[in-house]
Design a protein around this motif. Sequence first.
Motif, short mmCIF file in Angstrom:
data_model
loop_
_atom_site.label_atom_id
_atom_site.label_comp_id
_atom_site.label_asym_id
_atom_site.label_seq_id
_atom_site.Cartn_x
_atom_site.Cartn_y
_atom_site.Cartn_z
N PHE A 109 0.86 -1.27 0.04
CA PHE A 109 0.32 0.05 -0.05
C PHE A 109 0.90 1.11 0.07
O PHE A 109 1.85 1.35 0.62
N LYS A 110 0.59 2.35 -0.81
CA LYS A 110 1.32 3.31 -1.02
C LYS A 110 1.55 4.06 0.30
O LYS A 110 2.81 4.53 0.43
N ASN A 111 0.81 4.24 1.40
CA ASN A 111 0.89 4.91 2.58
C ASN A 111 1.47 4.37 3.72
O ASN A 111 1.64 4.75 4.51
N ALA A 112 1.76 2.98 3.46
CA ALA A 112 2.31 2.30 4.43
C ALA A 112 3.89 2.39 4.61
O ALA A 112 4.49 1.39 4.74
N VAL A 113 4.18 3.42 4.91
CA VAL A 113 5.28 3.95 4.95
C VAL A 113 6.20 3.17 5.96
O VAL A 113 7.34 2.73 6.26
N ASP A 114 5.42 3.01 7.38
CA ASP A 114 6.01 2.38 8.69
C ASP A 114 6.15 0.81 8.18
O ASP A 114 7.54 0.27 8.64
N VAL A 115 5.35 0.14 7.74
CA VAL A 115 5.41 -1.34 7.30
C VAL A 115 6.48 -1.26 6.40
O VAL A 115 7.47 -2.33 6.22
N GLN A 116 6.78 -0.50 5.40
CA GLN A 116 7.55 -0.56 4.40
C GLN A 116 9.09 -0.50 4.96
O GLN A 116 10.20 -1.25 4.80
N ARG A 117 9.33 0.45 5.92
CA ARG A 117 10.46 0.65 6.51
C ARG A 117 10.72 -0.63 7.39
O ARG A 117 12.12 -1.10 7.32
N ALA A 118 9.91 -1.26 7.92
CA ALA A 118 10.12 -2.51 8.76
C ALA A 118 10.62 -3.70 7.75
O ALA A 118 11.42 -4.41 8.18
N ALA A 119 10.05 -3.50 6.67
CA ALA A 119 10.39 -4.70 5.65
C ALA A 119 11.71 -4.66 5.18
O ALA A 119 12.62 -5.49 5.01
N LYS A 120 12.17 -3.46 5.16
CA LYS A 120 13.50 -3.05 4.73
C LYS A 120 14.55 -3.08 5.80
O LYS A 120 15.58 -3.63 5.46
#
Length: 263
Positions: free
Chosen positions: A181-192
């Motif tokens: 999801f475009k706005n899921a910045v926190d989850v993207q950071r965790a995934a990275k």
Amino acid sequence: MPYKRLFDSHCHLNDPVFKKEMKDVLSRAKAEGVIGAIVPGYDLDSSKRAVELARLHKSLYAAVGIAPHSADEFGPDDLAIISQLAESPDVVALGETGLEYHHGPDKKRQQELFRAHIRLAEALELPLIIHSRDADDDLWSIIETEGLSRGVLHCFTGGSELMERAVGHGLFVSISGIVTFKNAVDVQRAAKDVPIENLLIETDAPYLSPIPHRGGRNEPSYLVHTLEKVAQLRGIAPDELAEKLRSNTNRLFFALYENENAD
Ligand SMILES: [Zn+2]
């Protein structure tokens, strides 16, 4: 070419919505390279159904437990039933359970339920599948005081502090389709940021369909979209990530069954 040997670490194929099309769902998953999945229970009925599905389908494994959403209905006998269900050879974990403060029932009841599951997981030497929402601090203080040795924070949406604590404790962090999801910045950071050794992915089907299926009913074959997004965020090839995830899955869930699940 489908990816090789993907594993959905969390999907509710025990949800009634899948009842009539289990065969199709499983064959679509296989066609995309998703060769296995864990089906977690969320109350007694769904736990029984998870065990039943795992018995019927070679690619499915069960987890049994009571989710915090059902903490109000949880009685002392229920844990004995969960413990009994866990004796099935198809059960590889306890859960899902945990804390749900966003719209869950009484917090004290949830905490009791969570503690009881940790104690049972430790007694049975099974990993625990943990749901947590808006409860980072309480979650962590319970994990620390009870002393949990193996587990995964499923559908991770927590902050970086929780992630670091989990990793420091040897727990796994599972990323769902929210990462697309475009706005899921926190989850993207965790995934990275999560160390690759502590990473798992999941669909959490039938919920949380990844893009391009967002809004529709989710299923294990859609796991590829989450795999691709996480690989892109980490700057590695999806195939390479898939291989790593496979070994993580074995380490967390199949350590006791190594011979049966050898590559
Ligand atoms: Zn779930």
